[in-house]
Design a protein around this motif. Structure first.
Motif, PDB file in Angstrom:
ATOM      1  N   GLU A   1      -5.882   1.975   1.649  1.00  0.00           N
ATOM      2  CA  GLU A   1      -5.352   0.664   2.065  1.00  0.00           C
ATOM      3  C   GLU A   1      -5.526  -0.349   0.941  1.00  0.00           C
ATOM      4  O   GLU A   1      -5.946  -1.488   1.151  1.00  0.00           O
ATOM      5  CB  GLU A   1      -6.046   0.174   3.343  1.00  0.00           C
ATOM      6  N   SER A   2      -5.202   0.091  -0.282  1.00  0.00           N
ATOM      7  CA  SER A   2      -5.377  -0.736  -1.467  1.00  0.00           C
ATOM      8  C   SER A   2      -4.108  -0.683  -2.317  1.00  0.00           C
ATOM      9  O   SER A   2      -3.745   0.377  -2.832  1.00  0.00           O
ATOM     10  CB  SER A   2      -6.571  -0.236  -2.291  1.00  0.00           C
TER      11      SER A   2
ATOM     12  N   GLU B   1       0.849  -1.196   0.000  1.00  0.00           N
ATOM     13  CA  GLU B   1       0.000   0.000   0.000  1.00  0.00           C
ATOM     14  C   GLU B   1       0.883   1.244   0.000  1.00  0.00           C
ATOM     15  O   GLU B   1       1.858   1.335   0.721  1.00  0.00           O
ATOM     16  CB  GLU B   1      -0.906  -0.010   1.236  1.00  0.00           C
TER      17      GLU B   1
END
Length: 213
Positions: free
Chosen positions: A145-146, A68
């Motif tokens: 958070e990807s 991330e």
């Protein structure tokens, strides 16, 4: 330019590329020639389905696992080379930048930005100024958070006068999806249709973020 007109331009570009390739194939058949077009000779873009061996170029995109807040991109470096970069963003109470040479440009283009930002040149030793869109994507990746897939290449939101070379480096280094500004769409009108298997045009940074997240 309105969003509707931009959509029409993208669609028109795709049709023109397909028509150009059909005309070239027909001319080859009539002339009994298998000679490549000048664009293919110059760029030598690899086919997706074929395994391509490239001298002195590691497949950074397919071999690098991103977390991330990390993005891979290709850019023109200050030493007149084309390099592959990894940009990493972490949470911080204040702005921390490495290398320090890019700090002023970050402060001039981003307001109230407090992150630990690291720009690594994976293929050379110079730095680049073509990192602003990749930085936006890295920040959004961290905040959402990807993680961005490692085979995705993000090109900055500007016109690349050497776009064919930029694309060649990205593809030969393992990129499967390349995001480029619509400003570069005219530069691929004479490209082989297979290039559209890799290229995705975005209208602006907001459009790009919507596509990725």
């Amino acid at each position: 330019m309105s969003e509707e007109k931009l959509d029409m331009l993208i669609e028109l570009n795709e049709k023109i590329v397909m028509q150009n390739d059909e005309i070239i194939d027909l001319l080859k058949q009539l002339n009994g020639s298998d000679k490549k077009t000048s664009y293919e000779e110059e760029v030598e873009l690899p086919q997706k389905e074929e395994e391509t061996v490239v001298k002195d170029v590691s497949e950074h995109f397919s071999a690098t696992e991103l977390g991330e807040g990390e993005v891979l991109f290709v850019a023109n470096s200050q030493d007149n080379q084309i390099d592959i970069y990894r940009l990493s963003v972490k949470e911080s109470d204040e702005l921390k930048v490495s290398p320090p040479q890019i700090e002023n440009e970050i402060r001039n283009n981003f307001d109230d930005i407090n992150y630990e930002i690291t720009l690594d040149n994976l293929t050379g030793s110079s730095i680049t100024s073509q990192f602003k869109t990749p930085l936006l994507v890295a920040i959004e990746s961290l905040n959402n958070e990807s993680a961005i897939p490692s085979d995705v290449c993000i090109l900055d939101d500007e016109v690349f006068v050497n776009l064919p070379d930029i694309l060649r480096v990205a593809i030969e280094s393992g990129a499967k999806t390349i995001y480029s500004s619509i400003k570069n769409s005219m530069a691929v009108l004479q490209a082989p249709p297979m290039i559209m298997d890799y290229l995705n045009f975005y209208k602006n940074n907001d459009d790009l973020l919507k596509r990725l997240f």
